[in-house]
Every structure is written in structure tokens, then in C-alpha cells.
Design an enzyme around this catalytic site. Structure first.
Site, short mmCIF file in Angstrom:
data_model
loop_
_atom_site.label_atom_id
_atom_site.label_comp_id
_atom_site.label_asym_id
_atom_site.label_seq_id
_atom_site.Cartn_x
_atom_site.Cartn_y
_atom_site.Cartn_z
N ASP A 184 0.86 -1.18 0.00
CA ASP A 184 0.00 0.00 0.00
C ASP A 184 0.89 1.23 0.00
O ASP A 184 1.33 1.66 1.07
CB ASP A 184 -0.86 0.03 1.26
CG ASP A 184 -2.22 -0.60 1.09
OD1 ASP A 184 -2.92 -0.22 0.15
OD2 ASP A 184 -2.58 -1.46 1.91
N HIS A 192 -12.67 -1.43 8.29
CA HIS A 192 -11.83 -2.23 9.16
C HIS A 192 -12.61 -2.70 10.38
O HIS A 192 -12.26 -3.72 10.99
CB HIS A 192 -10.62 -1.43 9.64
CG HIS A 192 -9.62 -1.10 8.56
ND1 HIS A 192 -9.75 0.00 7.76
CD2 HIS A 192 -8.49 -1.74 8.17
CE1 HIS A 192 -8.74 0.04 6.91
NE2 HIS A 192 -7.97 -1.00 7.14
N LYS A 238 -8.71 1.39 -6.42
CA LYS A 238 -9.52 0.94 -5.29
C LYS A 238 -10.39 2.09 -4.79
O LYS A 238 -10.15 3.25 -5.16
CB LYS A 238 -8.60 0.42 -4.17
CG LYS A 238 -7.64 1.47 -3.58
CD LYS A 238 -6.68 0.86 -2.58
CE LYS A 238 -5.82 1.93 -1.93
NZ LYS A 238 -4.81 1.37 -1.03
N ASP A 241 -9.67 -6.31 -0.84
CA ASP A 241 -9.07 -5.62 0.29
C ASP A 241 -8.80 -6.69 1.36
O ASP A 241 -9.26 -7.84 1.25
CB ASP A 241 -10.00 -4.53 0.81
CG ASP A 241 -9.27 -3.40 1.52
OD1 ASP A 241 -8.08 -3.59 1.88
OD2 ASP A 241 -9.86 -2.33 1.71
#
Length: 491
Positions: free
Chosen positions: A71, A185, A172, A257
Site C-alpha cells: 500500500d 476495518h 480501489k 481488500d
């Protein structure tokens, strides 16, 4: 047949590992055809450029062109050394504020060149989300902006620049994380948008990235009830096969992801989430930062069982393998590109927006930085103007801190540094208290400039990267253009 199933299943996995050298289990899995790895700074995978280059060389020696993913968005989400010092490249919000696609292309080409130099061949960037929710807790400055047309032209430029360096870009978070007010998350965000709204707002940047040739697209763990019917997009055939493959005509690699996120696996566990993602049409499974050899074994067992029982067609695994093979065949075909760090500073300087006239100071001002909890994607990345200030302090954002700050700033200038103040009531309250006593203070916003106190001199940097901080320090006279950091005084 079992050997074939296991071989194909292994090729869909992107696990993580701990440390700056490859563990034995990882090398053994790469020899058996593991798809690749995802590098994480929090795992100690990125100790420095020379060590990282040695690590990726070790991975390539064990595997047949393994994917080495990271990332590295620049800006606030940075792993390639920036997690220690802050990135020399501003993030997407600053690039969107400048709105010069040629410059965005230069920045991403240089980022790609730095990744290629250390052996990283798949970058989980750019973020092409349209940040339509100002209170978005996970996108924010990672987005080029709130306008779909602006985001689209910079999405294409970022993809093109990255891939000119021979590194695969990954647009993304499909089908768009910009309208969420919850962090995936920690849960499953809901986006209340039908197909018409998606076509106008979320999907244009993905179309632009696809038209620019993006070799990969990453899915998001969010629920669009009108499309997915309550299922996270990562696990939804309607989102992946229907929207991305069908409506947008995308033929490249689809990567999830991280599956350890609650938005994907909180209700089912990671192995089951992986099987569902493959069924939905994903090709590569990013497992997450703490998912090592045990997770690889669990995923292989779950995928194998799904194929043997007829739940997951073997042809679906073979399709994923073929797309991944084509990606690996492409890798390194462009470039090498040259590292161009001046592009980062040019973008950061051009992004700064100033309201009012910053004063000149005969003595160094006190710089007070108001703490801001970062999100999980950003991580513990350094930020602020302290490195350029002889005297800098941090404050938590309590109004009670105003008196000691004012005492310390007596007889000299005061600079108040914020980060996404619109999301932090304490930052706003302390800023207002300080300005009531010191209306001459300068306010610097290093997140999105949604909130600004009336009447104050205000600088907006559109990001908290090292490059953004240096650009602000230059505008305030804390550093000459191109100036070095202060030798002492930073906390």
C-alpha cells in the site's frame, strides 16, 4: 485432481509475514506456486530500501515471478520509508487541489520508479474513491476530491504513471468507498446508492482507470443494499461479476481488500470469506497483516473443500489463475522510469491554499500541533510542522491546554496545526480558545479543510505528508524553499 486444486488455490493467495527476511514457510510456499505476498510496514517488512531490495530478491528467487504488493499511496498512506519520516510525495487530495493531471502522472511515475527499484511490482493504489462524505473516517485525503470528473482524470493519470514504471496499478476501493461514514476495518459500511447514482458518482473513476489500462482493481468491504442485497461488495457476485466484469467490462485481476477486516470476515471468519470472494469473482485474496502460514493452510483447506463438494467450480479457480498469469507476464514490461522527487515537492507547494496574509516573525513562533487519531489504513505515520520549528509542542485538544500554550507563546508568534478538525471537536474548541486570546495566530489544516475559524490566517495543505509539511513551513517562513529540517526542538 487434489494437487491441481491446491496448486490453483495457492496461486490466489497474498499472505503476510513478519520481519525483514522471508521465513522458511513463505519460501516453501512460493516454491509451490503461492501467488505472492503483501508487505506491511507494521510487520517490519520495510526497514529500508537496501534491505527491502534484498528481501524481494529473495522472494523472486524462491517463486516464479511472485507478486510483491504494498500500500504505497504517497501522502498519508505510505509504507516505503514514509512510515518513518513521512512521504516525500503528497497524497491524492493535494494532487486534486492542484488539478494538473500531468503532474499527477509524474508523481505516480516517480512513486512507481521507487517501488520498482526495491522489487515491488504491485501497488495497491491509486484510491479512486469520490469522497462525497466529508466525515468519511477512512478515505478523506486519500481521495482526489468530491467531484467525479476530477477524480476520473486523476485516476487515469495515476494509473498511467504507475504502470509507466513497470509496476501494476490497483484502482480501489470498488465500487467506491467515498460515501461511507464508517470504517470497513471495524464493520460493514452501508452506501445507499442505486445504479443511477453509482453511474454518476462512484463508477466514473473506475471506468477511467480501466480505460487507462489498470492491471488490477481492489474491492471494498461495503454493503450497497440496492446492488448487493446486504452482502459486502467483496463477497457479492452482483458487485464483482455483475458490475465490474459485466457493466464496466473489466478483464484484469480483481484483488480483495484485506480479508482480516471486519467488513469482510467479521461474521464468517477469513477462510469462508475467501471462498465467498472467489465465488463472487475475485482472483487474488489479500489476507491481512497478521495472516501468516496458519492462515495459508486454513485458506487452502477451505478452498479445496469448496471445490471438492462442488460449491466452488474448478473453472473459477482456473480463471483466476489465468488472469494472474497474464498480470505476471505483463510485469516489468514498461520502464525503467526515473525517480522524480521534485515532482512531489512541486505538487505539495502548488496545493497549499492561503486565506489571509501570514505574518513575518522576528523570533521563531511556537508551533502547537493538535493530536488527531489516525485511521487504521494510515497507521502511525509522523506528521506536523515540528521538524521545521525550533519550538513545537503537541496538545490533546482539551480547552484546559489553552492557558499553558498561551503562556509559552507570549511575546512571539503562534501557529496552530490541525488535522481534519471537522472530525475532532476538541481541535475546534482549543483552536477557538487560542484564537480568542491570540487572533494573530496562524491556523494550518493538514487534513481536509472542511472547517476553518472565521477571520484567522489559514493555510490548507490537503495532506500531512512530509512534502505537505515542508511546503507549509516554507510559506510560513519556517524554512527556506527546499530548506532542511530544524536540527533540534521537535518533541
Amino acid at each position: 485432481m487434489n494437487d491441481e486444486i491446491t496448486r490453483l488455490a495457492r496461486g490466489t493467495l497474498l499472505p503476510a509475514f513478519s520481519g525483514a527476511s522471508a521465513p522458511r514457510w513463505l519460501l516453501a510456499e512460493l516454491e509451490r506456486g503461492l501467488g505472492g505476498v503483501t508487505l506491511f510496514a507494521i510487520n517490519g517488512n520495510v526497514p529500508g530500501t537496501e534491505a527491502l531490495a534484498a528481501l524481494t530478491a529473495e522472494l523472486r528467487k524462491a517463486g516464479d515471478v511472485p507478486l510483491v504488493a504494498i500500500d504505497e499511496e504517497g501522502g498519508d498512506v505510505t509504507r516505503l520509508g514514509g512510515h518513518l519520516t513521512g512521504s516525500p510525495y503528497p497524497g491524492n487530495a493535494a494532487l486534486g487541489a492542484v488539478d494538473d493531471p500531468a503532474l499527477t502522472r509524474r508523481v505516480y511515475r516517480s512513486l512507481g520508479a521507487e517501488l520498482a527499484e526495491v522489487g515491488v511490482n504491485l501497488n495497491f493504489a491509486p484510491s479512486v474513491d469520490v469522497n462525497s462524505a466529508a466525515d468519511n473516517p477512512v478515505i478523506g485525503t486519500r481521495s482526489f476530491g468530491a467531484d467525479a470528473a476530477l477524480v476520473s482524470r486523476h485516476a487515469a493519470a495515476a494509473v498511467t504513471g504507475t504502470q509507466e514504471a513497470g509496476v501494476a496499478a490497483c484502482a480501489k476501493h470498488f465500487p467506491g468507498h467515498g460515501a461511507t461514514v464508517e470504517d470497513s476495518h471495524l464493520g460493514v459500511p452501508v452506501v445507499h446508492a442505486g445504479l443511477d447514482l453509482l453511474d454518476r458518482r462512484e463508477l466514473p473513476p473506475f471506468r477511467a482507470a480501466i480505460e487507462a489500462g489498470s492491471r488490477a482493481v481492489m474491492t471494498a468491504h461495503l454493503n450497497l443494499p440496492a446492488i448487493t442485497g446486504g452482502v459486502p461488495a467483496t463477497l457479492s457476485p452482483e458487485a464483482i461479476t455483475g458490475l465490474l466484469r459485466g457493466r464496466l467490462g473489466y478483464e484484469g485481476v480483481i484483488v480483495t481488500d484485506a480479508l482480516d477486516m471486519d467488513g469482510a470476515s467479521g461474521a464468517t471468519g477469513i477462510p469462508e470469506a475467501g471462498v465467498r470472494a472467489l465465488l463472487a469473482g475475485a482472483d487474488l485474496l489479500c489476507l491481512g497483516a497478521r495472516e501468516y502460514d496458519d492462515s495459508v493452510r486454513a485458506m487452502l483447506a477451505a478452498i479445496g473443500e469448496a471445490v471438492r463438494t462442488g460449491r466452488l467450480p474448478l473453472e473459477r479457480l482456473a480463471d483466476a489463475a489465468e488472469r494472474t498469469r497474464r498480470l505476471k507476464e505483463w510485469l516489468g514490461g514498461a520502464g525503467p522510469a526515473a525517480v522524480d522527487r521534485p515532482a512531489g515537492m512541486e505538487a505539495a507547494r502548488r496545493a497549499v491554499r492561503v486565506s489571509g496574509e501570514p505574518p513575518g516573525w522576528s523570533t521563531a513562533p511556537l508551533v502547537v500541533e493538535l493530536e488527531s487519531a489516525g485511521n487504521i489504513a494510515v497507521g502511525p505515520t509522523p506528521w506536523g510542522l515540528g521538524p521545521w520549528a525550533p519550538d513545537a509542542v503537541r496538545a490533546t485538544g482539551a480547552v484546559e491546554e489553552a492557558a499553558p500554550v498561551l503562556d509559552r507563546a507570549a511575546g512571539r508568534g503562534l501557529v496552530i496545526v490541525l488535522r481534519d478538525a471537522h472530525r475532532h471537536s476538541g481541535q475546534r474548541a482549543l483552536t477557538n480558545a487560542l484564537l480568542a486570546a491570540r487572533p494573530d495566530a496562524v491556523v494550518v489544516e493538514m487534513g481536509l479543510p472542511v472547517w476553518a475559524p472565521e477571520g484567522a490566517v489559514h493555510l490548507a495543505t490537503y495532506g500531512a505528508a512530509q512534502a505537505n509539511a515542508q511546503a507549509a513551513a516554507e510559506r510560513l517562513g519556517l524554512a527556506p524553499e527546499g530548506g532542511a529540517r530544524a536540527a533540534a526542538g521537535h518533541r
